[in-house]
Design an enzyme around this catalytic site. Structure first.
Site, PDB file in Angstrom:
ATOM      1  N   GLY A 109       0.828  -1.196   0.000  1.00 29.95           N
ATOM      2  CA  GLY A 109       0.000   0.000   0.000  1.00 29.95           C
ATOM      3  C   GLY A 109       0.863   1.247   0.000  1.00 29.95           C
ATOM      4  N   SER A 110       0.286   2.342   0.436  1.00 31.09           N
ATOM      5  CA  SER A 110       0.996   3.623   0.418  1.00 31.09           C
ATOM      6  C   SER A 110       2.062   3.670   1.504  1.00 31.09           C
ATOM      7  CB  SER A 110       0.009   4.776   0.624  1.00 31.09           C
ATOM      8  OG  SER A 110      -0.439   4.807   1.966  1.00 31.09           O
ATOM      9  N   GLY A 148       1.898   2.442   5.359  1.00 27.77           N
ATOM     10  CA  GLY A 148       2.954   1.511   5.741  1.00 27.77           C
ATOM     11  C   GLY A 148       3.686   1.956   6.983  1.00 27.77           C
ATOM     12  N   GLU A 187       3.836  10.466  -4.930  1.00 28.70           N
ATOM     13  CA  GLU A 187       3.171   9.430  -5.717  1.00 28.70           C
ATOM     14  C   GLU A 187       1.729   9.834  -5.998  1.00 28.70           C
ATOM     15  OE1 GLU A 187       3.147   4.616  -5.740  1.00 28.70           O
ATOM     16  OE2 GLU A 187       2.474   5.563  -3.882  1.00 28.70           O
ATOM     17  N   CYS A 201       2.231   0.517  -8.121  1.00 27.31           N
ATOM     18  CA  CYS A 201       3.341   1.067  -7.344  1.00 27.31           C
ATOM     19  C   CYS A 201       4.600   1.236  -8.178  1.00 27.31           C
ATOM     20  CB  CYS A 201       3.618   0.176  -6.137  1.00 27.31           C
ATOM     21  SG  CYS A 201       3.887  -1.551  -6.581  1.00 27.31           S
TER      22      CYS A 201
END
Length: 492
Positions: free
Chosen positions: A228-229, A233, A385, A284
């Protein structure tokens, strides 16, 4: 709308709190199913079942070869149901059917590969410096693994974690994204059919604070595997540290795709477009920063704009659609906000730059494939991102300048290099701070090759033989085979 149940201890059950929530089709922007809103009591039941099987239950008594057989059988069932599961993924996250079907047809390889590896885990006899002793090592499962997955590739990213975890002898509680839970709940039906004992794999759905946090903090969960992000995280890492849990984390990226003057420019155009607009940029490893050498900048960018401008948006189930919708409403709004940020910072939208609506896009959450020029690497659009179909184009002069720009980010997940120079193809990967470097290709992955990030792009690796070590702990066993055991209270 179909109403789903959680999968706990081999049965589909209602959530303890008696609540469900809607999940949306991103192409229609309409709800299409009801998902259980699980919370701490559901997590408690799931972890208890998994712990039972990990610590004395039927699963813990199976031979490694038998575990491998079950994994291979599961892979066969996934292959059989690939089309059905792919359609559910499209309904849930809006990715192209062609891409999801290819992904689901490839997914069984993880279960076949790790099924074959299950009984190849060997300890070692160590030649000691102490006579009269024998010493050997055992590699043993950790216990219960918590698996938390994102919405962009739910089943694939679950398989990356679940296959090696089960091959190593662990059990699992899976918490999929609240945006894309249905495919995992349907996938859960295959465990019983494959012959897994009840409780080995459990699926709880719901929101992070209500279901994810109790899973991460549960004292019987030995490891958390998360994709995940980077922001989420970091939060999970802190929570897991409180229980001294192991973690594997595959987080965000701001990956550079570097085109040198000696590259095959047409191949590079295809690679750049695939790297950022495939999956609508919702991956990602997206090559979201394009670095182009000065001497070919105008030529290459011109070709890129002409090719990318032909992309067809529309129904992700249609065979001629090339770019689908953004998977969730919050992500759609986030991407649009970043388009405004880029303009405010001085970037120029040479292609796209806004929402796409009407026609084949219907009411869906579509963003135009967007290419920003005039980007400086210090801009937010080049550092943060976006996770959408948004590409930032930057200039560089020579190899040193390319390396400087490429590494100037807190992320380090992947990078691409386009060149016909063998010397550069071999020397540049060593200089780039990235867990995966592609040369004259982009987005290639395999169950056989490790994947993970440098810096804030993650901890640990997924895939490949070394991945199974992430789900094992090593025990050292000492055996006295002739050494004298003297009286400890007698001094000599």
């Amino acid at each position: 709308m179909q109403k789903y149940q959680a999968y706990i201890d081999g049965s589909f059950v209602d959530p303890a709190g008696g609540e469900w929530f809607e999940t949306f089709d991103p192409y229609l922007a309409e709800p299409w199913a009801l998902v259980p809103r699980c919370a701490a009591p559901d997590v408690e039941q799931a972890v208890a079942a998994a712990h039972r099987e990990a610590s004395g239950g039927e699963w813990s008594r199976l031979t490694a070869s038998r575990r491998g057989e079950l994994l291979r059988r599961l892979g066969d069932l996934v292959a059989r149901d690939a089309d059905r599961l792919a359609r559910l993924e499209v309904k849930d996250n809006g990715k192209l059917y062609a891409e999801m079907l290819a992904q689901l047809r490839y997914l069984p390889s993880w279960f076949h590969y790790y099924g074959g590896l299950a009984d190849k885990i060997e300890g070692a006899v160590i030649p000691l410096d102490k006579p009269g002793y024998m010493n050997f090592t055992r590699h043993e499962p950790l216990g219960v693994v918590g698996i938390i997955t994102p919405w962009n590739s739910p089943l694939l990213l679950t398989a990356w974690k679940l296959a090696p975890a089960l091959a190593a002898g662990n059990t699992a509680v899976v918490k999929p994204s609240e945006f894309t839970s249905v495919s995992m709940l349907e996938f859960a039906r295959l465990f019983k059919e494959a012959g897994f004992p009840d409780g080995v794999v459990n699926v709880v759905t719901g929101f992070g604070p209500e279901a994810g946090t109790p899973l991460v903090e549960h004292p019987l969960v030995a490891k958390i595997a998360f994709t995940g992000s980077d922001a989420t995280g970091r939060a999970i890492y802190r929570q897991a540290a409180g229980g001294m849990k192991r973690v594997t984390m595959e987080l965000g990226g701001k990956s550079p795709n570097i085109v040198f003057a000696d590259a095959d420019l047409q191949a590079a155009v295809y690679g750049v477009v695939s790297g950022i607009f495939a999956a609508s940029g919702q991956t990602c490893l997206a090559g979201s920063r394009l670095l182009v050498q000065d001497s070919i900048y105008d030529l290459f960018v011109g070709r890129l704009l002409a090719f990318a401008g032909q992309a067809k948006l529309g129904d992700p189930m249609a065979p001629d659609t090339q770019v689908g919708p953004v998977a969730t409403r919050p992500q759609y709004e986030k991407v649009l906000a970043y388009l405004d940020v880029a303009r405010q910072d001085g970037a120029h939208a040479a292609l796209g730059g806004g929402p796409a609506a009407g026609g084949a896009c219907g009411k869906g959450w579509f963003v135009q494939p967007t290419i920003f020029t005039g980007v400086d690497n210090g801009m937010r659009i080049a550092q943060e991102e976006v996770f959408g179909p948004v590409l930032s184009v930057l200039r560089f002069t020579d190899d040193d300048d390319a390396v400087r720009i490429a590494n100037d980010t807190r992320f380090g997940l992947a990078a691409g290099i386009w060149t016909t120079s063998l010397e550069r193809a071999l020397s540049m990967p060593a200089r780039l701070q990235a867990g995966t470097v592609w040369v004259n290709t982009y987005r290639a992955t395999s169950y056989m090759s490790p994947f993970g990030g440098y810096k804030q792009s993650g901890i640990g690796r997924e895939n490949g033989m070394e991945m199974i070590r992430e789900y094992l702990q090593t025990k050292s066993v000492w055996v006295n085979v002739g050494a004298a055991v003297g009286n400890p209270f007698v001094t000599r």
